[in-house]
Design an enzyme around this catalytic site. Structure first.
Site, PDB file in Angstrom:
ATOM      1  N   GLU A 176      -6.657  -1.397  -3.816  1.00  0.00           N
ATOM      2  CA  GLU A 176      -7.048   0.005  -3.612  1.00  0.00           C
ATOM      3  C   GLU A 176      -6.689   0.864  -4.819  1.00  0.00           C
ATOM      4  O   GLU A 176      -5.638   0.679  -5.434  1.00  0.00           O
ATOM      5  CB  GLU A 176      -6.331   0.586  -2.375  1.00  0.00           C
ATOM      6  N   HIS A 219     -11.877   6.112   1.824  1.00  0.00           N
ATOM      7  CA  HIS A 219     -11.900   7.443   2.452  1.00  0.00           C
ATOM      8  C   HIS A 219     -11.795   8.545   1.425  1.00  0.00           C
ATOM      9  O   HIS A 219     -11.255   8.347   0.337  1.00  0.00           O
ATOM     10  CB  HIS A 219     -10.729   7.556   3.435  1.00  0.00           C
ATOM     11  N   ASP A 249      -3.292   7.281  -3.318  1.00  0.00           N
ATOM     12  CA  ASP A 249      -3.249   6.146  -2.384  1.00  0.00           C
ATOM     13  C   ASP A 249      -3.702   4.911  -3.163  1.00  0.00           C
ATOM     14  O   ASP A 249      -4.772   4.926  -3.768  1.00  0.00           O
ATOM     15  CB  ASP A 249      -4.216   6.473  -1.226  1.00  0.00           C
ATOM     16  N   HIS A 262      -6.811  11.010   5.044  1.00  0.00           N
ATOM     17  CA  HIS A 262      -8.138  10.527   5.417  1.00  0.00           C
ATOM     18  C   HIS A 262      -8.992  11.726   5.796  1.00  0.00           C
ATOM     19  O   HIS A 262      -9.034  12.144   6.939  1.00  0.00           O
ATOM     20  CB  HIS A 262      -8.057   9.510   6.567  1.00  0.00           C
ATOM     21  N   ASP A 305       0.876  -1.175   0.000  1.00  0.00           N
ATOM     22  CA  ASP A 305       0.000   0.000   0.000  1.00  0.00           C
ATOM     23  C   ASP A 305       0.916   1.229   0.000  1.00  0.00           C
ATOM     24  O   ASP A 305       1.737   1.393   0.897  1.00  0.00           O
ATOM     25  CB  ASP A 305      -0.887  -0.051   1.260  1.00  0.00           C
TER      26      ASP A 305
HETATM   27 CO    CO Z   1      -6.170   4.367   1.618  1.00  0.00          CO
END
Ligand code: CO
Length: 284
Positions: free
Chosen positions: A270, A153, A91, A161, A80
């Site tokens: 993600e 988010h 992200d 976030h 990540d």
């Molecule tokens: Co994230």
């Protein structure tokens, strides 16, 4: 806000080359450092320290300085990471199945694809329920559970976030995501489907710039302020041994490791999306 688009492009390029770094016997620290160096080479900065969380650890593992751990046969590896440009943080995450857990690997991948489909067709009008149910359905169809206390988010400048949490199951909420930058990040597990806080990680964030009396701490805080409100890690500062003292004085927040409650194996996928004037861009 071209910055987020540029930042996302950096991630796309890194993802292409990433597979050759995530293999049994290769260094975990080496992979993290390679990604962070590539981000900088491309003109960005890391949105946060590269997270390389393995098996039942869902998130927040970043290697400490001189960490000697290697990837092992059988590992479910979640990488990540993100690049930011002028504080606009992209992200994204990909999983690597170094064992025989392809179904679990596919569960989070399918879930991201299903959520992407919702966002591409419904745009800013996509509701939390629509996205959550698409994610939940994709994961349960493969026989796994979504992790219900980890969420996607919204993202804002210098804020990874921002206010909105995008649940990975159908919460029944008809709240629309609206325009802006969002990250969708489904986690799938063969465990119960929740994470708990584990040990403290190497990842920190500045929460309050308190005056420091000790010269060493003052020097360290002066180094840390350049990360502003984005997370950083022990590898990025010259005297990591003093970080704990700054956590005690509530100058820094330390992120605990997030571990699946029943010790289940976890996969993650993600991407960051940018929705503007009715147009959806998959940024990463
Ligand atoms: Co994230």
């Amino acid at each position: 806000m071209d910055e987020i688009i540029k930042a996302g492009k950096i991630c796309k390029e890194i993802k292409k080359k990433l597979p050759s770094f995530i293999k049994p016997d290769l260094s975990i620290l080496g992979a993290a450092e390679w990604i962070e160096a590539e981000i900088k080479k491309a003109g960005g900065l890391p949105s946060f320290p590269v997270n390389i969380s393995i098996n039942e650890i869902a998130a927040h593992f970043s290697p400490m300085p001189k960490y000697e751990g290697v990837f092992k046969q059988g590992d479910m590896v979640k990488v990540d990471f993100g690049a930011h440009i002028d504080g606009f943080p992209s992200d994204n995450a990909v999983s690597f199945d170094l064992g025989e857990n392809e179904e679990l690997f596919l569960a989070s991948k399918d879930a991201l694809a299903a959520a992407t489909e919702v966002i591409l067709s419904r745009g800013a009008d996509s509701t939390l329920s629509e996205i959550g149910s698409a994610i939940e359905k994709a994961i349960t169809t493969r026989g796994f559970n979504p992790i219900t206390n980890l969420t996607g988010h919204s993202i804002a400048q210098w804020n990874l976030h921002d206010g909105l949490s995008i649940l990975n199951y159908d919460s029944g909420s008809d709240r629309k995501i609206g325009e802006g930058i969002i990250a969708i990040e489904p986690f799938a597990t063969n465990g119960e489907g929740r994470v708990k806080n584990g040990q403290s990680s190497e990842i920190y964030r500045l929460v309050s710039r308190r005056p420091q009396r000790l010269p060493n701490l003052r020097k360290l805080v002066n180094e840390i302020v350049k990360f502003k409100t984005l997370p950083f890690c022990s590898r990025w500062v010259s005297k990591p041994e003093y970080l704990r003292m700054l956590v005690k004085s509530e100058t820094l927040h330390n992120y605990p490791l997030l571990v699946e409650v029943s010790g289940g194996m976890v996969s993650q996928a993600e991407d960051t999306f940018y929705i503007k004037d009715g147009k959806v861009t998959i940024v990463t």
